[in-house]
Scaffold this motif. Structure first.
Motif, short mmCIF file in Angstrom:
data_model
loop_
_atom_site.label_atom_id
_atom_site.label_comp_id
_atom_site.label_asym_id
_atom_site.label_seq_id
_atom_site.Cartn_x
_atom_site.Cartn_y
_atom_site.Cartn_z
N ASN A 13 0.82 -1.21 0.00
CA ASN A 13 0.00 0.00 0.00
C ASN A 13 0.85 1.26 0.00
O ASN A 13 0.47 2.27 -0.61
CB ASN A 13 -0.95 0.02 1.20
CG ASN A 13 -2.10 -0.94 1.03
OD1 ASN A 13 -2.31 -1.49 -0.04
ND2 ASN A 13 -2.85 -1.16 2.10
N LEU A 14 2.00 1.23 0.69
CA LEU A 14 2.89 2.39 0.69
C LEU A 14 3.44 2.65 -0.71
O LEU A 14 3.50 3.80 -1.17
CB LEU A 14 4.04 2.20 1.68
CG LEU A 14 3.67 2.19 3.15
CD1 LEU A 14 4.88 1.82 3.99
CD2 LEU A 14 3.14 3.55 3.56
N VAL A 15 3.85 1.59 -1.38
CA VAL A 15 4.39 1.72 -2.74
C VAL A 15 3.31 2.22 -3.69
O VAL A 15 3.53 3.14 -4.49
CB VAL A 15 4.96 0.37 -3.23
CG1 VAL A 15 5.43 0.47 -4.68
CG2 VAL A 15 6.10 -0.08 -2.32
N GLN A 16 2.11 1.65 -3.60
CA GLN A 16 1.02 2.06 -4.48
C GLN A 16 0.64 3.52 -4.24
O GLN A 16 0.41 4.28 -5.19
CB GLN A 16 -0.19 1.16 -4.27
CG GLN A 16 0.02 -0.25 -4.76
CD GLN A 16 -1.04 -1.22 -4.27
OE1 GLN A 16 -2.04 -0.82 -3.70
NE2 GLN A 16 -0.81 -2.50 -4.51
N TYR A 17 0.61 3.92 -2.98
CA TYR A 17 0.29 5.32 -2.67
C TYR A 17 1.37 6.25 -3.22
O TYR A 17 1.07 7.28 -3.83
CB TYR A 17 0.14 5.52 -1.17
CG TYR A 17 -0.11 6.96 -0.80
CD1 TYR A 17 -1.26 7.61 -1.24
CD2 TYR A 17 0.80 7.67 -0.03
CE1 TYR A 17 -1.48 8.94 -0.92
CE2 TYR A 17 0.58 8.99 0.29
CZ TYR A 17 -0.57 9.62 -0.16
OH TYR A 17 -0.78 10.93 0.15
N ALA A 18 2.63 5.90 -3.04
CA ALA A 18 3.72 6.72 -3.55
C ALA A 18 3.65 6.84 -5.08
O ALA A 18 3.85 7.93 -5.63
CB ALA A 18 5.07 6.14 -3.13
#
Length: 116
Positions: free
Chosen positions: A67-72
């Motif tokens: 989720n952190l990667v997708q948000y970034a």
């Protein structure tokens, strides 16, 4: 400990809705300091998203997660090419500290000017 804001009579806030907070007596206060300007307190969409995430994993950003990667990726897709790196931190204090360290590293200067 709340002397800075309430020298004589600290507020005991028991709930909040939208842009308002309510004390133990039901008195309503406009919240101008708790970062609620975007969606307010108790916003149904935010509650649903937070609940969904906490059912899966309840931690901060110190661990890798898709989720952190997708948000970034979603965030940087909206920004100019030069703004293609994201730093996730746990608080405004950490964000300020990181920004200051990055600026000092980039410019090589130690001086800081702040506004009160």
């Amino acid at each position: 400990s709340c002397k800075v804001f309430f020298a004589k009579d600290p507020l005991k806030i028991v709930r909040a809705q939208g842009q308002y907070m309510f004390d133990e007596k039901g008195e309503k206060y406009l919240d101008c300091i708790n970062n609620v300007a975007h969606v307010g307190h108790s916003h149904p969409y935010v509650i649903k998203a937070a609940t969904k995430q906490m059912e899966l994993l309840n931690t901060n950003s110190r661990f890798l997660h898709d989720n952190l990667v997708q948000y970034a990726q979603r965030l940087t897709a909206t920004l100019p090419e030069k703004l293609s790196v994201c730093y996730f931190v746990n608080s405004g204090s950490e964000a300020n500290d990181l920004a200051l360290r990055l600026a000092r590293q980039y410019h090589g200067h130690q001086d800081v000017i702040t506004l009160e």
